[in-house]
Design a protein around this motif. Structure first.
Motif, PDB file in Angstrom:
ATOM      1  N   LYS A  15      37.958  28.142  51.908  1.00 19.97           N
ATOM      2  CA  LYS A  15      38.416  28.633  50.598  1.00 19.97           C
ATOM      3  C   LYS A  15      38.616  30.153  50.649  1.00 19.97           C
ATOM      4  O   LYS A  15      37.844  30.864  51.283  1.00 19.97           O
ATOM      5  CB  LYS A  15      37.416  28.249  49.507  1.00 19.97           C
ATOM      6  N   PRO A  16      39.661  30.643  49.952  1.00 20.80           N
ATOM      7  CA  PRO A  16      39.949  32.079  50.020  1.00 20.80           C
ATOM      8  C   PRO A  16      38.969  32.937  49.230  1.00 20.80           C
ATOM      9  O   PRO A  16      38.303  32.459  48.317  1.00 20.80           O
ATOM     10  CB  PRO A  16      41.351  32.159  49.388  1.00 20.80           C
ATOM     11  N   GLY A  17      38.901  34.211  49.586  1.00 20.28           N
ATOM     12  CA  GLY A  17      38.122  35.196  48.831  1.00 20.28           C
ATOM     13  C   GLY A  17      38.980  35.723  47.690  1.00 20.28           C
ATOM     14  O   GLY A  17      40.176  35.976  47.849  1.00 20.28           O
ATOM     15  N   ILE A  18      38.368  35.851  46.517  1.00 18.01           N
ATOM     16  CA  ILE A  18      39.113  36.218  45.304  1.00 18.01           C
ATOM     17  C   ILE A  18      38.537  37.497  44.699  1.00 18.01           C
ATOM     18  O   ILE A  18      37.314  37.670  44.678  1.00 18.01           O
ATOM     19  CB  ILE A  18      38.985  35.083  44.249  1.00 18.01           C
ATOM     20  N   ALA A  19      39.417  38.358  44.181  1.00 21.71           N
ATOM     21  CA  ALA A  19      38.963  39.512  43.388  1.00 21.71           C
ATOM     22  C   ALA A  19      39.668  39.480  42.047  1.00 21.71           C
ATOM     23  O   ALA A  19      40.865  39.159  41.972  1.00 21.71           O
ATOM     24  CB  ALA A  19      39.278  40.814  44.108  1.00 21.71           C
ATOM     25  N   ALA A  47      34.738  40.010  44.230  1.00 16.82           N
ATOM     26  CA  ALA A  47      34.763  41.373  43.702  1.00 16.82           C
ATOM     27  C   ALA A  47      35.378  41.434  42.314  1.00 16.82           C
ATOM     28  O   ALA A  47      36.227  40.612  41.958  1.00 16.82           O
ATOM     29  CB  ALA A  47      35.558  42.275  44.649  1.00 16.82           C
ATOM     30  N   MET A  48      34.907  42.428  41.546  1.00 16.06           N
ATOM     31  CA  MET A  48      35.403  42.688  40.192  1.00 16.06           C
ATOM     32  C   MET A  48      35.914  44.125  40.165  1.00 16.06           C
ATOM     33  O   MET A  48      35.325  44.998  40.826  1.00 16.06           O
ATOM     34  CB  MET A  48      34.244  42.643  39.177  1.00 16.06           C
ATOM     35  N   CYS A  49      36.939  44.367  39.382  1.00 17.40           N
ATOM     36  CA  CYS A  49      37.451  45.731  39.263  1.00 17.40           C
ATOM     37  C   CYS A  49      37.876  45.974  37.821  1.00 17.40           C
ATOM     38  O   CYS A  49      38.587  45.160  37.233  1.00 17.40           O
ATOM     39  CB  CYS A  49      38.643  45.889  40.210  1.00 17.40           C
ATOM     40  N   ALA A  88      30.615  41.194  36.206  1.00 19.97           N
ATOM     41  CA  ALA A  88      29.807  41.053  37.428  1.00 19.97           C
ATOM     42  C   ALA A  88      28.614  40.136  37.161  1.00 19.97           C
ATOM     43  O   ALA A  88      28.244  39.322  38.006  1.00 19.97           O
ATOM     44  CB  ALA A  88      29.344  42.427  37.908  1.00 19.97           C
ATOM     45  N   ASP A  89      28.042  40.238  35.968  1.00 21.52           N
ATOM     46  CA  ASP A  89      26.928  39.338  35.612  1.00 21.52           C
ATOM     47  C   ASP A  89      27.427  37.895  35.550  1.00 21.52           C
ATOM     48  O   ASP A  89      26.805  36.982  36.075  1.00 21.52           O
ATOM     49  CB  ASP A  89      26.375  39.682  34.221  1.00 21.52           C
ATOM     50  N   ALA A  92      27.087  38.845  40.087  1.00 21.87           N
ATOM     51  CA  ALA A  92      27.055  40.143  40.741  1.00 21.87           C
ATOM     52  C   ALA A  92      27.892  40.308  41.998  1.00 21.87           C
ATOM     53  O   ALA A  92      27.385  40.715  43.033  1.00 21.87           O
ATOM     54  CB  ALA A  92      25.597  40.509  41.035  1.00 21.87           C
ATOM     55  N   PRO A  93      29.170  40.006  41.936  1.00 22.32           N
ATOM     56  CA  PRO A  93      29.977  40.364  43.097  1.00 22.32           C
ATOM     57  C   PRO A  93      30.156  41.888  43.132  1.00 22.32           C
ATOM     58  O   PRO A  93      29.718  42.579  42.231  1.00 22.32           O
ATOM     59  CB  PRO A  93      31.309  39.654  42.854  1.00 22.32           C
ATOM     60  N   ASP A  94      30.782  42.385  44.161  1.00 28.28           N
ATOM     61  CA  ASP A  94      30.942  43.847  44.304  1.00 28.28           C
ATOM     62  C   ASP A  94      31.805  44.391  43.174  1.00 28.28           C
ATOM     63  O   ASP A  94      32.747  43.748  42.731  1.00 28.28           O
ATOM     64  CB  ASP A  94      31.592  44.140  45.653  1.00 28.28           C
TER      65      ASP A  94
END
Ligand SMILES: NC(=O)c1ccc[n+]([C@@H]2O[C@H](COP(=O)([O-])OP(=O)(O)OC[C@H]3O[C@@H](n4cnc5c(N)ncnc54)[C@H](O)[C@@H]3O)[C@@H](O)[C@H]2O)c1
Length: 429
Positions: free
Chosen positions: A49-53, A76-78, A89-90, A94-96
């Protein structure tokens, strides 16, 4: 939403399809015909499965990302607002966390970007992401200007990246059926289409307020000229300001105009004429995007699309032999038989998807183009932008959909792009 799987048994499928047809108010023949497929991506092993941001952690971003968890790993979150960043993130364990999207794009373990920023940020992030080798699920309207759309299409072609525009009505079976019936002449000769959008808010004047702690206001403003924060020109409400968006004309217009162009077979082209009017004066110092409007687009086959806030929310197709109306809650017609009778085997078929995000993640695997690719997203947004330009110039305009410019109108052509405030321009990506 659970999608039908590939290995579903025929008997179960028939039962499921009858239930789905009843629940959605769709004719059974349509459900049986084309929806025995489901998402392949959802079934991938965890390792594949791919990594998602997620970039842009507002209401829509978090809702799409929550659904995207079925298809990949949210890493990750931005966001430029710390509060929103922390909340997201919560929610996603808690991703980066990042403020500058370019740092997200540097990560090799992130394959997919969900872009749910406000409209004025879509293009820089989408182009930056595709150039960094990422596939993108980008919210609608795909762009802020026609010029941005041409660039996005160019980069998506050259980079061979997948970009799905978040116009999810493309993956709604009611809209698919309505468009397919219209394309096949079920209502006779198509005469005109009415796209009914909500009325926008008419509020103000607003005065300067302190910028909330943790919000990087300059970054939020991005390419747009500097202005004071006023508590009504940021989260959610950005859409009512021409500096960031186009009001309801681009917000809901990106959905319903997209459907109109699909039924017309014009979703990689556009109208040849646009005549738009605001039906109300906005309050000085308040929201700038008109709350009430009527825009008439004419296509080269003579069919008119009327986009207005003065019609029920949905799209109504009017033809010589009847009408079909479709919205997110119903599909109706001037006679039941228009919907109930199956299409013949040799009918024109439109691409079908029963999950907009599932279709995107399947395309990430197959490298095929999704149901609402960059060009379709750009052309649907362009219709909305043309409407806004005509409304703002208070006159009708001739459009050349092949050259993507107004005919003999230098003034109108200057509205196809906007100056971008440095450093938030193409040099930043
Ligand atoms: N497909 C749909 O049905 C649907 C529904 C709602 C919204 N949308 C679209 O989704 C987008 C977001 O809408 P929303 O209602 O969630 O808005 P929102 O204002 O709630 O959220 C946008 C978020 O993006 C953040 N942001 C702004 N600039 C950023 C940047 N440069 N980098 C990272 N984050 C940034 C903001 O701080 C905010 O948290 C819009 O384009 C909207 O049209 C689509």
């Amino acid at each position: 939403m659970k999608v039908l799987t590939n290995n579903i048994s025929r008997r179960n499928f028939l039962k499921t399809s009858a239930a789905a047809a009843a629940a959605l108010g769709l004719p059974e023949w349509f459900i049986k015909e084309g929806h025995a497929h489901g998402s392949v991506a959802e079934k991938l092993s965890s390792l594949d499965k791919p990594g998602i941001a997620l970039i842009g952690c507002g209401g829509q971003g978090r809702s799409v990302c929550n659904w995207a968890r079925n298809y990949g790993h949210v890493l990750a979150m931005c966001d430029v607002d710390e509060d929103r960043l922390n909340q997201a993130a919560d929610q996603f364990k808690a991703p980066d966390k990042y403020k500058d999207f370019r740092e997200v794009l540097e990560r090799d373990d992130i394959n997919v970007i969900i872009n749910a920023t406000p409209d004025h940020w879509h293009t820089l992030i989408n182009i930056g992401a595709m150039k960094s080798g990422k596939d993108v699920y980008s919210e609608k309207p795909l762009t802020l200007t026609v010029d941005e759309g041409k660039r996005v299409v160019d980069v998506s072609r050259k980079s061979k990246r997948i970009l799905q525009t978040g116009s999810q009505q493309r993956s709604d079976q009611r809209f698919q059926l309505a468009c397919e019936l219209v394309r096949n002449g079920r209502i006779g000769k198509l005469e005109y289409i009415v796209a009914g959008l909500p009325t926008g808010p008419r509020e103000g004047p607003f005065s300067k307020q302190p910028v909330p702690e943790g919000l990087d206001w300059d970054y939020y403003l991005g390419q747009t000229p500097v202005t004071d924060y006023n508590g009504h020109n940021c989260h959610w409400n950005f859409r009512w300001w021409y500096r960031f968006a186009g009001g309801q004309m681009t917000d809901w217009g990106a959905h319903h105009n997209d459907i109109a162009q699909w039924a017309l077979g014009m979703d990689r082209s556009g109208p040849v004429h646009v005549d738009g009017r605001s039906l109300i004066d906005m309050i000085p110092g308040g929201y700038t995007a008109t709350a009430k409007f009527r825009v008439e687009f004419t296509y080269k086959n003579g069919v008119k699309l009327i986009t207005t806030d003065e019609a029920p929310n949905g799209v109504r197709f009017n033809g010589s032999d009847g009408w079909i109306f479709v919205s997110r809650s119903k599909l109706t017609a001037s006679k039941d038989s228009l919907l109930k009778e199956p299409l013949p085997d040799d009918a024109v078929r439109l691409e079908r998807s029963n999950s907009h995000l599932g279709n995107f993640f399947d395309c990430v695997q197959s490298r095929k183009q999704p149901v609402c690719d960059a060009e379709i997203g750009h052309r649907s947004a362009s219709v909305c932008h043309l409407g806004v330009i005509s409304v703002r110039l208070r006159r009708s305009l001739k459009w050349n959909p092949d050259k993507e410019e107004f005919a003999d109108d230098d003034e109108a052509n200057t509205w196809l792009s906007r100056p971008m405030r440095a450093p938030y321009d193409y040099d930043m990506i």
